[in-house]
Design a protein around this motif. Sequence first.
Motif, PDB file in Angstrom:
ATOM      1  N   VAL B 150       0.851  -1.201   0.000  1.00 39.07           N
ATOM      2  CA  VAL B 150       0.000   0.000   0.000  1.00 39.07           C
ATOM      3  C   VAL B 150       0.883   1.247   0.000  1.00 39.07           C
ATOM      4  N   VAL B 151       1.839   1.276   0.927  1.00 34.65           N
ATOM      5  CA  VAL B 151       2.705   2.446   1.052  1.00 34.65           C
ATOM      6  C   VAL B 151       3.555   2.631  -0.206  1.00 34.65           C
ATOM      7  N   SER B 152       4.035   1.516  -0.770  1.00 36.82           N
ATOM      8  CA  SER B 152       4.841   1.617  -1.998  1.00 36.82           C
ATOM      9  C   SER B 152       4.057   2.279  -3.114  1.00 36.82           C
ATOM     10  N   THR B 153       2.756   1.984  -3.192  1.00 38.97           N
ATOM     11  CA  THR B 153       1.933   2.567  -4.247  1.00 38.97           C
ATOM     12  C   THR B 153       2.031   4.086  -4.225  1.00 38.97           C
ATOM     13  N   TYR B 154       2.014   4.657  -3.013  1.00 35.74           N
ATOM     14  CA  TYR B 154       2.091   6.128  -2.910  1.00 35.74           C
ATOM     15  C   TYR B 154       3.520   6.625  -3.065  1.00 35.74           C
ATOM     16  N   ALA B 155       4.432   6.019  -2.299  1.00 41.56           N
ATOM     17  CA  ALA B 155       5.808   6.523  -2.295  1.00 41.56           C
ATOM     18  C   ALA B 155       6.400   6.437  -3.703  1.00 41.56           C
ATOM     19  N   LEU B 156       6.119   5.333  -4.396  1.00 43.98           N
ATOM     20  CA  LEU B 156       6.684   5.185  -5.741  1.00 43.98           C
ATOM     21  C   LEU B 156       5.979   6.098  -6.736  1.00 43.98           C
ATOM     22  N   SER B 157       4.707   6.460  -6.462  1.00 44.68           N
ATOM     23  CA  SER B 157       4.040   7.445  -7.324  1.00 44.68           C
ATOM     24  C   SER B 157       4.779   8.773  -7.255  1.00 44.68           C
ATOM     25  N   ALA B 158       5.181   9.152  -6.045  1.00 42.73           N
ATOM     26  CA  ALA B 158       5.939  10.407  -5.902  1.00 42.73           C
ATOM     27  C   ALA B 158       7.262  10.294  -6.660  1.00 42.73           C
ATOM     28  N   LEU B 159       7.910   9.149  -6.512  1.00 39.91           N
ATOM     29  CA  LEU B 159       9.193   8.933  -7.196  1.00 39.91           C
ATOM     30  C   LEU B 159       9.008   8.994  -8.718  1.00 39.91           C
ATOM     31  N   ALA B 160       7.897   8.391  -9.212  1.00 34.22           N
ATOM     32  CA  ALA B 160       7.636   8.402 -10.656  1.00 34.22           C
ATOM     33  C   ALA B 160       7.436   9.829 -11.157  1.00 34.22           C
ATOM     34  N   LYS B 161       6.833  10.682 -10.327  1.00 33.12           N
ATOM     35  CA  LYS B 161       6.601  12.078 -10.727  1.00 33.12           C
ATOM     36  C   LYS B 161       7.933  12.815 -10.825  1.00 33.12           C
ATOM     37  N   ILE B 162       8.860  12.493  -9.916  1.00 27.44           N
ATOM     38  CA  ILE B 162      10.181  13.131  -9.952  1.00 27.44           C
ATOM     39  C   ILE B 162      10.965  12.618 -11.164  1.00 27.44           C
ATOM     40  N   ARG B 163      10.878  11.303 -11.413  1.00 21.92           N
ATOM     41  CA  ARG B 163      11.592  10.712 -12.557  1.00 21.92           C
ATOM     42  C   ARG B 163      11.074  11.285 -13.872  1.00 21.92           C
ATOM     43  N   SER B 164       9.725  11.367 -13.964  1.00 19.71           N
ATOM     44  CA  SER B 164       9.104  11.817 -15.210  1.00 19.71           C
ATOM     45  C   SER B 164       9.550  13.225 -15.594  1.00 19.71           C
ATOM     46  N   ALA B 165       9.873  14.041 -14.590  1.00 24.12           N
ATOM     47  CA  ALA B 165      10.310  15.417 -14.870  1.00 24.12           C
ATOM     48  C   ALA B 165      11.818  15.485 -15.088  1.00 24.12           C
ATOM     49  N   GLY B 166      12.470  14.329 -15.291  1.00 20.71           N
ATOM     50  CA  GLY B 166      13.924  14.324 -15.440  1.00 20.71           C
ATOM     51  C   GLY B 166      14.586  14.524 -14.083  1.00 20.71           C
ATOM     52  N   TRP B 167      14.056  13.839 -13.046  1.00 17.05           N
ATOM     53  CA  TRP B 167      14.562  13.926 -11.677  1.00 17.05           C
ATOM     54  C   TRP B 167      14.540  15.366 -11.184  1.00 17.05           C
ATOM     55  N   ALA B 168      13.347  15.994 -11.373  1.00 12.71           N
ATOM     56  CA  ALA B 168      13.149  17.354 -10.857  1.00 12.71           C
ATOM     57  C   ALA B 168      11.794  17.417 -10.137  1.00 12.71           C
ATOM     58  N   PHE B 169      11.599  18.497  -9.382  1.00 12.00           N
ATOM     59  CA  PHE B 169      10.381  18.615  -8.573  1.00 12.00           C
ATOM     60  C   PHE B 169       9.367  19.550  -9.231  1.00 12.00           C
ATOM     61  N   THR B 170       9.157  19.441 -10.531  1.00 11.01           N
ATOM     62  CA  THR B 170       8.276  20.372 -11.226  1.00 11.01           C
ATOM     63  C   THR B 170       6.807  19.943 -11.192  1.00 11.01           C
ATOM     64  N   TRP B 171       6.526  18.689 -10.819  1.00  9.10           N
ATOM     65  CA  TRP B 171       5.158  18.164 -10.928  1.00  9.10           C
ATOM     66  C   TRP B 171       4.121  18.994 -10.159  1.00  9.10           C
ATOM     67  N   PRO B 172       4.413  19.352  -8.875  1.00 13.76           N
ATOM     68  CA  PRO B 172       3.354  20.020  -8.096  1.00 13.76           C
ATOM     69  C   PRO B 172       2.942  21.377  -8.663  1.00 13.76           C
TER      70      PRO B 172
END
Lengths: 152, 286
Positions: B150-172
Amino acid sequence: MTTEVVRAGKWGRVVRLGVVVTGLGMVIHGTVRGTDDLWPFGPMSQYAMSIPSNASIDSIRVVARTDAGTTVDVPLDTNGAGIRRAEIEARTSAIMGDPSLLQSVADDWARKHPDKPKYVRLELVRDTTTLAHGRVSGRPASKVLAVWQVQK
Amino acid sequence: MSWFLPPVAIARIAWLRTILYLFVILDIHLFVNDTRLKGRSPELYQPLFLARLLDLPRPSVPLTNTLYVVLIVACLVGATNRLPRLAGWTVAPAFTWWVLIGMSDGKVDHDHLALVVALWVLPTAGQARYDDLRTSEIAGWAVKCIQLAVVSTYALSALAKIRSAGWAFTWPTSSVLTWAIVRRPNPVGERLLDYPWLLHILQWVGFIGELLSPAVLWLKGRWLLLAALFFLGFHAANTAMLGIHFLPTVVCWLAFAPLERLGKFVTLPAKAISRREEPPLPVRSS
């Protein structure tokens, strides 16, 4: 409540720890390096994209002409035409290359809704909405990507 | 090492089985409900890695119908906590295959990780009764695995958002919610389109919640309840705005709940059920 605790044996503990470490390793690998192909160990990438505030937003739909002479938007869900919109979107380029893939949409619709008008012609349409400073500006522009005359 | 094997009441396993096996029946009708269609329209089938690795046959009408019947029967048996290993080891691969086929059309959802993990670990706990308040490390490991998923589902979603932006915090601060609402319009979402700043706040709240989600594994009592309510609220908001409910993940939050206490409130039925769990006598008198 009793205080008795059922303990795992030595090998049971080792195997269980191994399974957890391996499983975590696989899901972390999936998100850090993998693609959706690796399900259930793929990346948790739903809605993970950073969309720019001036983006063009594409949305796919299928428009049908029916044998009753009407033109309708095909309901893209499993209870409608039997295929979800996300599936059509994922296969957009394949359908553009081979519009006959749309045949199954008409077939599934006819099978699920035998009393409703049949689809005789299907169009794959892309609506493009443009953002300006994070807000929607104007109405979407539509483009027909593929056309398929339904085979009986 | 004992963190992975916390003593948990065996009764929690019994309740989780009943709830999750019944949920699977709901799931194959409401959520991953296009698997049998894949049997009829195999041209849409694009086998995923696991299906290729195991050389699984292409879905056909007999195959998907068989999977359907096997799942219904095994889930009904498993939900009563009878034959927990046989039923459980049947449901786990059958449901995994079912979902694998359902996702084999170019579109993969990410809401089934915890449920699939739960189905694979529940049979390992063996016999469980609704009134068995003895604690067990073996039950605890199964519960911990579901919690981790359950926790991985959320934590890895955050990680995927950072990865998708080229390891940046632009998603929010991006326009992702606007994008999602434009593509899936509904009355609640469309009303929010005029307030991009509000959507950004919601994105920040969701993103920070996902990033901090591993802390849930160490929370207890009231704080755990508050965290669970936060994530349930997160899913309620996503459902209202986007129609994305994540119920297969939501139901697995029950692994954090002291379900074993349910026995106290439904003493009579629980006892009646557990009596039926006794192994049948070799010869029954009528």
